[in-house]
Design an enzyme around this catalytic site. Structure first.
Site, PDB file in Angstrom:
ATOM      1  CB  SER A  73       8.530  -6.947  10.009  1.00 45.14           C
ATOM      2  OG  SER A  73       9.683  -7.089  10.816  1.00 45.14           O
ATOM      3  CG  ASP A 222      12.372   1.065  12.206  1.00 47.80           C
ATOM      4  OD1 ASP A 222      13.487   0.918  11.683  1.00 47.80           O
ATOM      5  OD2 ASP A 222      11.370   0.425  11.859  1.00 47.80           O
ATOM      6  CG  HIS A 225      11.537  -2.771  10.318  1.00 51.57           C
ATOM      7  ND1 HIS A 225      11.096  -2.201  11.489  1.00 51.57           N
ATOM      8  CD2 HIS A 225      11.113  -4.063  10.330  1.00 51.57           C
ATOM      9  CE1 HIS A 225      10.418  -3.104  12.183  1.00 51.57           C
ATOM     10  NE2 HIS A 225      10.416  -4.243  11.497  1.00 51.57           N
TER      11      HIS A 225
END
Length: 248
Positions: A73, A222, A225
């Site tokens: 990611s 979050d 990220h």
């Protein structure tokens, strides 16, 4: 690997965890549980779309050399409105601004593990990139995958690249884990990237999230990220290792 690089590697051997990294760690486990929950859907989407996207890029840039970013990611640009704002896209902008004929391919898949990377490397490496950046392992660590398995999968990926694209230069990106995984596990996890870089004489980024992990202003809500500003720092971290390779 030069003496200077070897010295740099050992400078990243386990030390006491900084306050910023601790803050980063507290968020890491819960967030990965969330992101991994969506991983199957996102991975299916990425796996379906990546081949066509990659082929289109190469078809229109046949005279350029390629830099292939192979990761999870972080590489995929999870949470960004436009993945061109992820570090691979920002590296492309740097190359373009300097008039360097390289095409950066973003082969990141959210939720990807080293096992997943191992399963798709045979297709991906058919692109025969000039430079291959390997950024995988964090999801293994946060799922408690045996370190021997993570190490073996990363080595297998390296071996496939070396066998099928022997002229490709490999850059390995290191990662770190939160302390709640246990001191022995987190220490060995960090070390395995160093060991693989030394064993295979790879170019090495000791910590891909250097100066980003744990800093709220550089991460999405979050807490894990990177946001656009965070990816700009990631791009600079990658560029520091990448730039000297472009001259050769």
């Amino acid at each position: 690997m030069s003496k200077a690089q070897n010295k740099q590697l050992h400078s990243y051997l386990p030390t006491s965890i900084s306050a910023k990294l601790l803050k980063f760690c507290y968020f890491l486990m819960a967030v990965l549980l969330y992101s991994c929950g969506d991983a199957k859907t996102e991975q299916a989407t990425e796996d379906a779309s990546t081949p066509k996207k990659t082929e289109d890029i190469l078809a229109t840039n046949a005279t350029t050399k390629t830099i292939l970013c192979f990761g999870d990611s972080i590489t995929a640009g999870y949470g960004l409105d436009d993945n061109n704002n992820a570090y691979p896209g920002l590296v492309q902008k740097k190359l373009d601004s300097l008039g360097l004929k390289f095409t950066v391919i973003n082969s990141g898949v959210s939720g990807e593990t080293t096992a997943g990377g191992k399963s798709r490397i045979d297709w991906v490496i058919k692109q025969t990139p000039s430079i291959f950046l390997l950024e995988l392992g964090a999801n293994d660590g946060l799922r408690g995958v045996a370190l021997s398995e993570t190490r073996a999968n990363l080595q297998a990926i390296i071996d496939v690249v070396r066998k099928k694209s022997p002229n490709t230069t490999i850059i390995l990106a290191g990662m770190q884990l939160p302390p709640n995984m246990g001191l022995a596990y987190t220490t060995e996890f960090k070390q395995l990237f160093i060991d693989l870089a030394e064993k295979n004489t790879l170019e090495f980024i000791p910590f891909i999230l250097k100066d980003v992990g744990g800093i709220a202003a550089l991460n999405q809500k979050d807490g894990i990220h990177p946001n656009i500003e965070g990816h700009k720092i990631l791009a600079n971290t990658v560029w520091d290792v990448l730039q000297p390779l472009l001259k050769s």
